[in-house]
Scaffold this motif. Structure first.
Motif, PDB file in Angstrom:
ATOM      1  N   ALA A  28       0.834  -1.211   0.000  1.00 49.96           N
ATOM      2  CA  ALA A  28       0.000   0.000   0.000  1.00 49.96           C
ATOM      3  C   ALA A  28       0.864   1.254   0.000  1.00 49.96           C
ATOM      4  CB  ALA A  28      -0.929  -0.013   1.209  1.00 49.96           C
ATOM      5  N   LEU A  29       1.930   1.250   0.780  1.00 56.21           N
ATOM      6  CA  LEU A  29       2.836   2.403   0.805  1.00 56.21           C
ATOM      7  C   LEU A  29       3.544   2.586  -0.540  1.00 56.21           C
ATOM      8  CD1 LEU A  29       4.436   2.033   4.349  1.00 56.21           C
ATOM      9  CD2 LEU A  29       3.280   4.083   3.495  1.00 56.21           C
ATOM     10  N   ARG A  30       4.027   1.466  -1.098  1.00 58.33           N
ATOM     11  CA  ARG A  30       4.725   1.533  -2.386  1.00 58.33           C
ATOM     12  C   ARG A  30       3.809   2.113  -3.470  1.00 58.33           C
ATOM     13  NH1 ARG A  30       5.520  -3.385  -3.013  1.00 58.33           N
ATOM     14  NH2 ARG A  30       7.605  -3.622  -2.080  1.00 58.33           N
ATOM     15  N   VAL A  69      12.789   1.622   2.218  1.00 56.00           N
ATOM     16  CA  VAL A  69      14.041   2.375   2.184  1.00 56.00           C
ATOM     17  C   VAL A  69      15.072   1.621   1.360  1.00 56.00           C
ATOM     18  CG1 VAL A  69      15.997   3.156   3.580  1.00 56.00           C
ATOM     19  CG2 VAL A  69      13.658   3.636   4.336  1.00 56.00           C
ATOM     20  N   ALA A  70      15.124   0.305   1.564  1.00 52.69           N
ATOM     21  CA  ALA A  70      16.084  -0.508   0.809  1.00 52.69           C
ATOM     22  C   ALA A  70      15.776  -0.494  -0.684  1.00 52.69           C
ATOM     23  CB  ALA A  70      16.071  -1.938   1.341  1.00 52.69           C
ATOM     24  N   GLU A  71      14.505  -0.403  -1.039  1.00 47.38           N
ATOM     25  CA  GLU A  71      14.112  -0.374  -2.450  1.00 47.38           C
ATOM     26  C   GLU A  71      14.249   1.026  -3.058  1.00 47.38           C
ATOM     27  OE1 GLU A  71      10.177  -1.888  -2.837  1.00 47.38           O
ATOM     28  OE2 GLU A  71      10.612  -3.745  -1.746  1.00 47.38           O
ATOM     29  N   GLY A  72      14.449   2.044  -2.223  1.00 48.52           N
ATOM     30  CA  GLY A  72      14.613   3.394  -2.728  1.00 48.52           C
ATOM     31  C   GLY A  72      13.350   4.223  -2.765  1.00 48.52           C
ATOM     32  N   TRP A  73      12.255   3.673  -2.272  1.00 47.15           N
ATOM     33  CA  TRP A  73      11.009   4.431  -2.276  1.00 47.15           C
ATOM     34  C   TRP A  73      10.980   5.469  -1.165  1.00 47.15           C
ATOM     35  CZ3 TRP A  73       7.957   3.797  -6.390  1.00 47.15           C
ATOM     36  CH2 TRP A  73       8.047   2.604  -7.102  1.00 47.15           C
ATOM     37  N   LEU A  74      11.616   5.171  -0.024  1.00 48.22           N
ATOM     38  CA  LEU A  74      11.643   6.061   1.124  1.00 48.22           C
ATOM     39  C   LEU A  74      13.080   6.363   1.506  1.00 48.22           C
ATOM     40  CD1 LEU A  74       8.960   4.355   3.451  1.00 48.22           C
ATOM     41  CD2 LEU A  74       8.575   6.101   1.667  1.00 48.22           C
ATOM     42  N   THR A  75      13.263   7.438   2.267  1.00 51.08           N
ATOM     43  CA  THR A  75      14.569   7.777   2.832  1.00 51.08           C
ATOM     44  C   THR A  75      14.417   7.931   4.332  1.00 51.08           C
ATOM     45  OG1 THR A  75      14.228  10.166   2.540  1.00 51.08           O
ATOM     46  CG2 THR A  75      15.307   8.981   0.730  1.00 51.08           C
ATOM     47  N   ALA A  76      15.465   7.583   5.050  1.00 52.99           N
ATOM     48  CA  ALA A  76      15.441   7.703   6.510  1.00 52.99           C
ATOM     49  C   ALA A  76      16.846   7.967   7.006  1.00 52.99           C
ATOM     50  CB  ALA A  76      14.876   6.430   7.152  1.00 52.99           C
ATOM     51  N   SER A  80      15.906  11.770  12.193  1.00 51.51           N
ATOM     52  CA  SER A  80      15.044  12.524  11.293  1.00 51.51           C
ATOM     53  C   SER A  80      13.864  11.662  10.878  1.00 51.51           C
ATOM     54  CB  SER A  80      15.825  12.974  10.049  1.00 51.51           C
ATOM     55  OG  SER A  80      15.009  13.708   9.178  1.00 51.51           O
ATOM     56  N   ALA A  81      12.789  12.303  10.395  1.00 53.90           N
ATOM     57  CA  ALA A  81      11.599  11.565  10.002  1.00 53.90           C
ATOM     58  C   ALA A  81      11.843  10.763   8.734  1.00 53.90           C
ATOM     59  CB  ALA A  81      10.442  12.537   9.789  1.00 53.90           C
ATOM     60  N   THR A  82      11.063   9.712   8.557  1.00 57.45           N
ATOM     61  CA  THR A  82      11.062   8.967   7.299  1.00 57.45           C
ATOM     62  C   THR A  82      10.265   9.763   6.271  1.00 57.45           C
ATOM     63  OG1 THR A  82      11.155   6.867   8.490  1.00 57.45           O
ATOM     64  CG2 THR A  82      10.409   6.801   6.207  1.00 57.45           C
ATOM     65  N   ARG A  83      10.827   9.902   5.072  1.00 56.97           N
ATOM     66  CA  ARG A  83      10.188  10.705   4.037  1.00 56.97           C
ATOM     67  C   ARG A  83      10.156   9.936   2.717  1.00 56.97           C
ATOM     68  NH1 ARG A  83       9.597  16.091   5.458  1.00 56.97           N
ATOM     69  NH2 ARG A  83      10.706  16.703   7.367  1.00 56.97           N
ATOM     70  N   VAL A  84       9.277  10.398   1.833  1.00 56.10           N
ATOM     71  CA  VAL A  84       9.223   9.835   0.486  1.00 56.10           C
ATOM     72  C   VAL A  84      10.432  10.349  -0.297  1.00 56.10           C
ATOM     73  CG1 VAL A  84       7.900   9.728  -1.662  1.00 56.10           C
ATOM     74  CG2 VAL A  84       6.713   9.723   0.551  1.00 56.10           C
ATOM     75  N   SER A  85      11.121   9.454  -0.981  1.00 52.97           N
ATOM     76  CA  SER A  85      12.310   9.851  -1.726  1.00 52.97           C
ATOM     77  C   SER A  85      11.912  10.579  -3.007  1.00 52.97           C
ATOM     78  CB  SER A  85      13.172   8.631  -2.056  1.00 52.97           C
ATOM     79  OG  SER A  85      12.449   7.745  -2.882  1.00 52.97           O
ATOM     80  N   ASP A  86      12.877  11.247  -3.597  1.00 56.27           N
ATOM     81  CA  ASP A  86      12.660  12.012  -4.822  1.00 56.27           C
ATOM     82  C   ASP A  86      12.715  11.067  -6.008  1.00 56.27           C
ATOM     83  OD1 ASP A  86      12.340  13.948  -6.672  1.00 56.27           O
ATOM     84  OD2 ASP A  86      14.281  14.922  -6.371  1.00 56.27           O
ATOM     85  N   ARG A  87      11.522  10.722  -6.555  1.00 54.35           N
ATOM     86  CA  ARG A  87      11.447   9.755  -7.650  1.00 54.35           C
ATOM     87  C   ARG A  87      10.498  10.280  -8.714  1.00 54.35           C
ATOM     88  NH1 ARG A  87      12.922   4.480  -6.476  1.00 54.35           N
ATOM     89  NH2 ARG A  87      11.557   3.802  -8.159  1.00 54.35           N
ATOM     90  N   THR A  88      10.587   9.754  -9.903  1.00 46.22           N
ATOM     91  CA  THR A  88       9.651  10.058 -10.969  1.00 46.22           C
ATOM     92  C   THR A  88       8.327   9.367 -10.677  1.00 46.22           C
ATOM     93  OG1 THR A  88      11.415  10.256 -12.580  1.00 46.22           O
ATOM     94  CG2 THR A  88       9.176   9.913 -13.431  1.00 46.22           C
ATOM     95  N   VAL A  89       7.255  10.112 -10.703  1.00 50.01           N
ATOM     96  CA  VAL A  89       5.944   9.559 -10.431  1.00 50.01           C
ATOM     97  C   VAL A  89       5.396   8.910 -11.701  1.00 50.01           C
ATOM     98  CG1 VAL A  89       3.579  10.099  -9.759  1.00 50.01           C
ATOM     99  CG2 VAL A  89       5.503  11.241  -8.624  1.00 50.01           C
ATOM    100  N   VAL A  90       4.953   7.658 -11.587  1.00 51.24           N
ATOM    101  CA  VAL A  90       4.349   6.948 -12.711  1.00 51.24           C
ATOM    102  C   VAL A  90       2.835   7.006 -12.557  1.00 51.24           C
ATOM    103  CG1 VAL A  90       4.165   4.759 -13.933  1.00 51.24           C
ATOM    104  CG2 VAL A  90       6.330   5.407 -12.826  1.00 51.24           C
ATOM    105  N   PRO A  91       2.123   7.657 -13.466  1.00 54.46           N
ATOM    106  CA  PRO A  91       0.668   7.762 -13.313  1.00 54.46           C
ATOM    107  C   PRO A  91      -0.001   6.409 -13.482  1.00 54.46           C
ATOM    108  CG  PRO A  91       1.345   8.594 -15.457  1.00 54.46           C
ATOM    109  CD  PRO A  91       2.604   8.306 -14.682  1.00 54.46           C
ATOM    110  N   PRO A  92      -1.168   6.210 -12.891  1.00 60.19           N
ATOM    111  CA  PRO A  92      -1.883   4.936 -13.042  1.00 60.19           C
ATOM    112  C   PRO A  92      -2.227   4.678 -14.499  1.00 60.19           C
ATOM    113  CG  PRO A  92      -2.860   6.312 -11.308  1.00 60.19           C
ATOM    114  CD  PRO A  92      -1.866   7.150 -12.031  1.00 60.19           C
ATOM    115  N   ALA A  93      -2.357   3.389 -14.840  1.00 54.35           N
ATOM    116  CA  ALA A  93      -2.703   3.010 -16.211  1.00 54.35           C
ATOM    117  C   ALA A  93      -4.057   3.602 -16.590  1.00 54.35           C
ATOM    118  CB  ALA A  93      -2.740   1.486 -16.335  1.00 54.35           C
ATOM    119  N   GLY A  94      -4.125   4.181 -17.778  1.00 56.49           N
ATOM    120  CA  GLY A  94      -5.380   4.770 -18.251  1.00 56.49           C
ATOM    121  C   GLY A  94      -5.618   6.194 -17.806  1.00 56.49           C
TER     122      GLY A  94
END
Length: 462
Positions: A28-30, A69-76, A80-94
């Motif tokens: 769900a987070l991913r 974090v290990a997959e690169g989706w989050l940074t910690a 400091s707080a856990t945050r969403v990493s800087d990634r390219t957003v992929v829009p949902p299909a359709g």
């Protein structure tokens, strides 16, 4: 005493699904990060807080965070707080593609906006703090549909002193800018059975469209060197004017015509709507008093903080004839549509004298810009004549016949946003064709003014 768990962290909506709690939470987070629902840099709740909200073990949340974090989706980082990493957003299909934003001009000389970079932030913040510190708790409730009494009282004093308006707080209604006020007046006129409203041959189509949306036909009046001619007014329900500084032509309504339009209103029972467009800014002439001062029973004085402070405040006012308030309140729906705290802040700004100081400083700054514009025109484009320069935040540059469209095309090539005079002509007006540019010299910030002036002169005929 320990804080209750309900006050921990930030809220985060998740719906874990799939096999196993940890896997469902991780998925769900991913997905929330991948689709952009959780934007890069978003701070996530602590593992303790999210575990309490979801009713799961803290280690389950901590493990899910560690996996992402290990997959690169989050940074910690430690401490400091856990945050969403800087990634390219992929829009949902359709999902439909996001529309591309049109390119912004390099220089903006479109009239109608002040220099937003000069907004008095520090002084406004001081006024907001004082207003909030002294505000009664009732100020946070649903307010008087006329607006806060503190602002209406401050406006009555200021408008009387600075603009020659005759008003008391009971006859002032606070609205969300001039367009909102005009919409209310249009609804009142239509409810009275009105069909037509007289307007100026040059003006803003947004105002004509608002009246049309209320079911009213707009009829343009003749225009000449003395301004709008009220001689053709007959049985119209109202007339909309900018008498202190006509937009966009820039002149002041001649005193004989001011008297004539008031006489028409008295004789027919018609309503005069006075748009006090940038009435605070004058340079080479004495201040012109409000038309409302001649006859408060037949003239609505409409003003805003849009030109003097910033349009984003969405604060305006109508000074209404005594018998009109109840009808306008009914059109407004019986609610206060402007934020109470902003109203209290503006009231404090007016009463403390900060508003006067800001206007006087802005007047000097805009005059320097206008003087630089006139001097540069004389040097580089002597065939271009500047008019309407005694007041306001814009100037009309008269061009040689037949050159308006070519100047606008050249402006587009220069990355210069500017409007032609024809844009502001009422479609039913029978005035003589004038080729001109309407240049808003108040819009650019100070650091960009010289560049904007250079770009303007480059598109004008020499």
């Amino acid at each position: 005493m320990a804080k209750p768990r309900a006050t921990f962290g930030v809220d985060l909506h998740l719906e874990p699904t799939g096999g196993g709690v940890r896997r469902g939470l991780t998925d769900a987070l991913r997905e929330a990060v991948r689709t952009g629902r959780l934007a890069p840099g978003t701070r996530l709740p602590s593992s303790r807080a999210l575990a309490a909200d979801l009713g799961v073990a803290r280690n389950t949340v901590a493990d899910a965070y560690a996996d992402l974090v290990a997959e690169g989706w989050l940074t910690a980082r430690q401490g400091s707080a856990t945050r969403v990493s800087d990634r390219t957003v992929v829009p949902p299909a359709g999902a439909p593609p996001r529309p591309r934003e049109p390119g912004r001009p390099t220089h903006n000389l479109v009239p109608g906006t002040p220099d937003l970079a000069s907004f008095p932030r520090a002084q406004w913040l001081k006024a907001a703090r004082r207003a909030l510190a002294t505000a009664p708790y009732q100020a946070l409730d649903y307010g008087d549909p006329r607006g806060r009494i503190e602002l209406r009282t401050a406006l009555a004093g200021y408008l009387s002193r600075a603009r020659g308006v005759r008003a008391d707080p009971e006859h002032i209604l606070v609205c969300a800018g001039f367009s909102h006020g005009l919409r209310l007046l249009g609804a009142v006129l239509r409810a009275r059975g009105a069909r037509t409203v007289a307007v100026e041959s040059y003006g803003l189509d947004v105002h004509w469209n608002l009246l049309a949306a209320a079911g009213l036909r707009t009829v343009p009046l003749p225009f000449d060197e003395r301004g709008t001619d009220p001689g053709e007014l007959t049985d119209e329900a109202a007339v909309l004017l900018t008498p202190a500084h006509q937009f966009p032509m820039g002149g002041t309504l001649h005193r004989d015509r001011r008297a004539a339009v008031v006489e028409w209103a008295r004789r027919t029972g018609g309503l005069v709507v006075e748009d006090d467009y940038d009435g605070e800014f004058r340079y080479d002439r004495q201040p012109v008093g409000a038309l409302q001062g001649l006859d408060p029973d037949h003239v609505v004085h409409a003003g805003t903080a849009s030109k003097s402070l910033a349009p984003g405040l969405r604060l305006g006012w109508l000074v209404l004839p005594p018998g009109l308030m109840e009808e306008v309140l009914a059109a407004k729906g019986g609610i206060d549509s402007c934020g109470s705290l902003d109203q209290l802040t503006l009231a404090e700004f007016l009463v403390s004298g900060a508003y006067d100081r800001h206007v006087r400083a802005a007047r000097l700054r805009y005059r320097r810009r206008r003087d630089a514009l006139v001097a540069e025109l004389a040097r580089r484009a002597p065939r271009v004549h500047a008019t309407g320069i005694a007041a306001g935040l814009h100037v009309v540059l008269r061009l040689p016949p037949g050159t308006e469209q070519s100047a606008l095309r050249a402006a587009a090539w220069q990355g210069l946003a500017v409007h032609g005079l024809h844009r502001y002509q009422h479609p039913d007006a029978t005035v003589e064709r004038r080729d001109a540019l309407v240049v808003g010299y108040g819009t650019p910030p100070d650091h960009a003014w010289s560049g904007a002036l250079e770009a303007l002169c480059a598109v004008l005929p020499e």
